[in-house]
Motif scaffolding. Structure first.
Motif, PDB file in Angstrom:
ATOM      1  N   GLU A 132       0.852  -1.192   0.000  1.00 58.42           N
ATOM      2  CA  GLU A 132       0.000   0.000   0.000  1.00 58.42           C
ATOM      3  C   GLU A 132       0.884   1.237   0.000  1.00 58.42           C
ATOM      4  O   GLU A 132       1.833   1.336   0.774  1.00 58.42           O
ATOM      5  CB  GLU A 132      -0.911   0.002   1.219  1.00 58.42           C
ATOM      6  CG  GLU A 132      -1.977  -1.068   1.156  1.00 58.42           C
ATOM      7  CD  GLU A 132      -2.939  -1.002   2.323  1.00 58.42           C
ATOM      8  OE1 GLU A 132      -3.477   0.095   2.592  1.00 58.42           O
ATOM      9  OE2 GLU A 132      -3.118  -2.050   2.969  1.00 58.42           O
ATOM     10  N   ARG A 149     -10.022  -9.104  -4.220  1.00 58.26           N
ATOM     11  CA  ARG A 149     -11.376  -8.742  -3.778  1.00 58.26           C
ATOM     12  C   ARG A 149     -11.526  -8.899  -2.265  1.00 58.26           C
ATOM     13  O   ARG A 149     -11.986  -7.992  -1.578  1.00 58.26           O
ATOM     14  CB  ARG A 149     -12.403  -9.602  -4.518  1.00 58.26           C
ATOM     15  CG  ARG A 149     -13.834  -9.161  -4.279  1.00 58.26           C
ATOM     16  CD  ARG A 149     -14.829 -10.134  -4.870  1.00 58.26           C
ATOM     17  NE  ARG A 149     -14.630 -11.446  -4.238  1.00 58.26           N
ATOM     18  CZ  ARG A 149     -14.460 -12.581  -4.913  1.00 58.26           C
ATOM     19  NH1 ARG A 149     -14.475 -12.601  -6.227  1.00 58.26           N
ATOM     20  NH2 ARG A 149     -14.289 -13.718  -4.264  1.00 58.26           N
ATOM     21  N   ASP A 150     -11.097 -10.047  -1.729  1.00 62.80           N
ATOM     22  CA  ASP A 150     -11.296 -10.328  -0.310  1.00 62.80           C
ATOM     23  C   ASP A 150     -10.393  -9.494   0.598  1.00 62.80           C
ATOM     24  O   ASP A 150     -10.825  -9.051   1.659  1.00 62.80           O
ATOM     25  CB  ASP A 150     -11.065 -11.813  -0.023  1.00 62.80           C
ATOM     26  CG  ASP A 150     -12.067 -12.707  -0.734  1.00 62.80           C
ATOM     27  OD1 ASP A 150     -13.097 -12.192  -1.214  1.00 62.80           O
ATOM     28  OD2 ASP A 150     -11.798 -13.921  -0.829  1.00 62.80           O
ATOM     29  N   ASN A 151      -9.148  -9.296   0.204  1.00 63.33           N
ATOM     30  CA  ASN A 151      -8.191  -8.606   1.066  1.00 63.33           C
ATOM     31  C   ASN A 151      -8.188  -7.089   0.907  1.00 63.33           C
ATOM     32  O   ASN A 151      -7.749  -6.387   1.817  1.00 63.33           O
ATOM     33  CB  ASN A 151      -6.780  -9.147   0.822  1.00 63.33           C
ATOM     34  CG  ASN A 151      -6.640 -10.552   1.324  1.00 63.33           C
ATOM     35  OD1 ASN A 151      -6.663 -10.804   2.520  1.00 63.33           O
ATOM     36  ND2 ASN A 151      -6.523 -11.494   0.404  1.00 63.33           N
ATOM     37  N   TYR A 152      -8.659  -6.609  -0.213  1.00 64.98           N
ATOM     38  CA  TYR A 152      -8.569  -5.169  -0.450  1.00 64.98           C
ATOM     39  C   TYR A 152      -9.913  -4.531  -0.783  1.00 64.98           C
ATOM     40  O   TYR A 152     -10.414  -3.704  -0.024  1.00 64.98           O
ATOM     41  CB  TYR A 152      -7.518  -4.867  -1.531  1.00 64.98           C
ATOM     42  CG  TYR A 152      -6.159  -5.328  -1.079  1.00 64.98           C
ATOM     43  CD1 TYR A 152      -5.483  -4.662  -0.060  1.00 64.98           C
ATOM     44  CD2 TYR A 152      -5.575  -6.468  -1.601  1.00 64.98           C
ATOM     45  CE1 TYR A 152      -4.263  -5.099   0.407  1.00 64.98           C
ATOM     46  CE2 TYR A 152      -4.353  -6.924  -1.143  1.00 64.98           C
ATOM     47  CZ  TYR A 152      -3.700  -6.230  -0.138  1.00 64.98           C
ATOM     48  OH  TYR A 152      -2.497  -6.680   0.333  1.00 64.98           O
ATOM     49  N   ASN A 211     -13.086  -5.552  -0.736  1.00 66.88           N
ATOM     50  CA  ASN A 211     -14.122  -5.743   0.286  1.00 66.88           C
ATOM     51  C   ASN A 211     -13.737  -5.137   1.630  1.00 66.88           C
ATOM     52  O   ASN A 211     -14.579  -4.968   2.504  1.00 66.88           O
ATOM     53  CB  ASN A 211     -14.442  -7.225   0.453  1.00 66.88           C
ATOM     54  CG  ASN A 211     -15.154  -7.798  -0.753  1.00 66.88           C
ATOM     55  OD1 ASN A 211     -15.638  -7.073  -1.625  1.00 66.88           O
ATOM     56  ND2 ASN A 211     -15.206  -9.115  -0.828  1.00 66.88           N
ATOM     57  N   ALA A 212     -12.460  -4.805   1.800  1.00 68.99           N
ATOM     58  CA  ALA A 212     -11.986  -4.168   3.035  1.00 68.99           C
ATOM     59  C   ALA A 212     -11.944  -2.645   2.899  1.00 68.99           C
ATOM     60  O   ALA A 212     -11.375  -1.962   3.750  1.00 68.99           O
ATOM     61  CB  ALA A 212     -10.599  -4.698   3.385  1.00 68.99           C
ATOM     62  N   GLY A 213     -12.545  -2.123   1.824  1.00 69.20           N
ATOM     63  CA  GLY A 213     -12.612  -0.679   1.644  1.00 69.20           C
ATOM     64  C   GLY A 213     -11.390  -0.062   0.988  1.00 69.20           C
ATOM     65  O   GLY A 213     -11.263   1.159   0.947  1.00 69.20           O
ATOM     66  N   LYS A 214     -10.506  -0.889   0.472  1.00 71.85           N
ATOM     67  CA  LYS A 214      -9.298  -0.391  -0.209  1.00 71.85           C
ATOM     68  C   LYS A 214      -9.466  -0.660  -1.702  1.00 71.85           C
ATOM     69  O   LYS A 214      -8.950  -1.634  -2.239  1.00 71.85           O
ATOM     70  CB  LYS A 214      -8.059  -1.083   0.342  1.00 71.85           C
ATOM     71  CG  LYS A 214      -7.874  -0.825   1.826  1.00 71.85           C
ATOM     72  CD  LYS A 214      -6.746  -1.648   2.390  1.00 71.85           C
ATOM     73  CE  LYS A 214      -6.667  -1.410   3.900  1.00 71.85           C
ATOM     74  NZ  LYS A 214      -5.620  -2.209   4.509  1.00 71.85           N
ATOM     75  N   SER A 215     -10.221   0.221  -2.361  1.00 68.85           N
ATOM     76  CA  SER A 215     -10.615  -0.062  -3.738  1.00 68.85           C
ATOM     77  C   SER A 215      -9.892   0.786  -4.780  1.00 68.85           C
ATOM     78  O   SER A 215     -10.303   0.822  -5.933  1.00 68.85           O
ATOM     79  CB  SER A 215     -12.131   0.089  -3.891  1.00 68.85           C
ATOM     80  OG  SER A 215     -12.547   1.358  -3.453  1.00 68.85           O
ATOM     81  N   ASN A 253     -17.244  -0.031  -5.488  1.00 64.31           N
ATOM     82  CA  ASN A 253     -16.868   0.284  -4.110  1.00 64.31           C
ATOM     83  C   ASN A 253     -16.224   1.661  -3.981  1.00 64.31           C
ATOM     84  O   ASN A 253     -15.532   1.942  -3.015  1.00 64.31           O
ATOM     85  CB  ASN A 253     -15.942  -0.813  -3.573  1.00 64.31           C
ATOM     86  CG  ASN A 253     -16.710  -2.070  -3.247  1.00 64.31           C
ATOM     87  OD1 ASN A 253     -17.312  -2.173  -2.200  1.00 64.31           O
ATOM     88  ND2 ASN A 253     -16.720  -3.031  -4.161  1.00 64.31           N
TER      89      ASN A 253
END
Length: 118
Positions: free
Chosen positions: A10, A36-39, A41-45, A75
């Motif tokens: 990041e 998708r799962d780690n970023y 969907n975690a608000g890091k789009s 997102n």
């Protein structure tokens, strides 16, 4: 690309993912799930995919990139590509996807898109 042959870092709220080797039917869906799962969907789009070390990409990988781009947008973010070698650029031109994705020569230039330098 083996089991998980990519790295992610990041930089200023932008995730830079760098796959290596081949991105194809054998691993592209795992790659998509990881991002998708780690970023996303975690608000890091806000994503940069650095493809500078990808040797080969098939149609399933192109579909995965389109899906990731859509998920990032839904997102509130964006996804850009960088570091494409001539053989990958040719694939994007032949499939008319060069107009669908923002493509930059390297990570530094791609970061400017997110940091207001473009």
């Amino acid at each position: 690309m083996n089991e998980q042959n990519w790295t992610a870092i990041e930089i200023n709220n932008v995730v830079v993912v760098k796959p290596r080797g081949e991105l194809d039917m054998s691993n592209s869906f795992h790659f998509k799930s990881f991002i998708r799962d780690n970023y996303i969907n975690a608000g890091k789009s806000n994503l940069i995919l650095d493809l500078s070390e990808v040797d080969y990409m098939d149609s399933s990988a192109l579909g995965v990139l389109l899906g990731l781009q859509r998920a990032a947008r839904l997102n509130g973010g964006s996804m850009v590509l960088c570091g494409l070698h001539e053989n990958l650029l040719r694939i994007f031109k032949i499939t008319s996807l060069e107009g669908v994705f923002r493509i930059y020569p390297n990570v530094e230039e791609a970061l400017k898109f997110f940091l207001g330098g473009n």
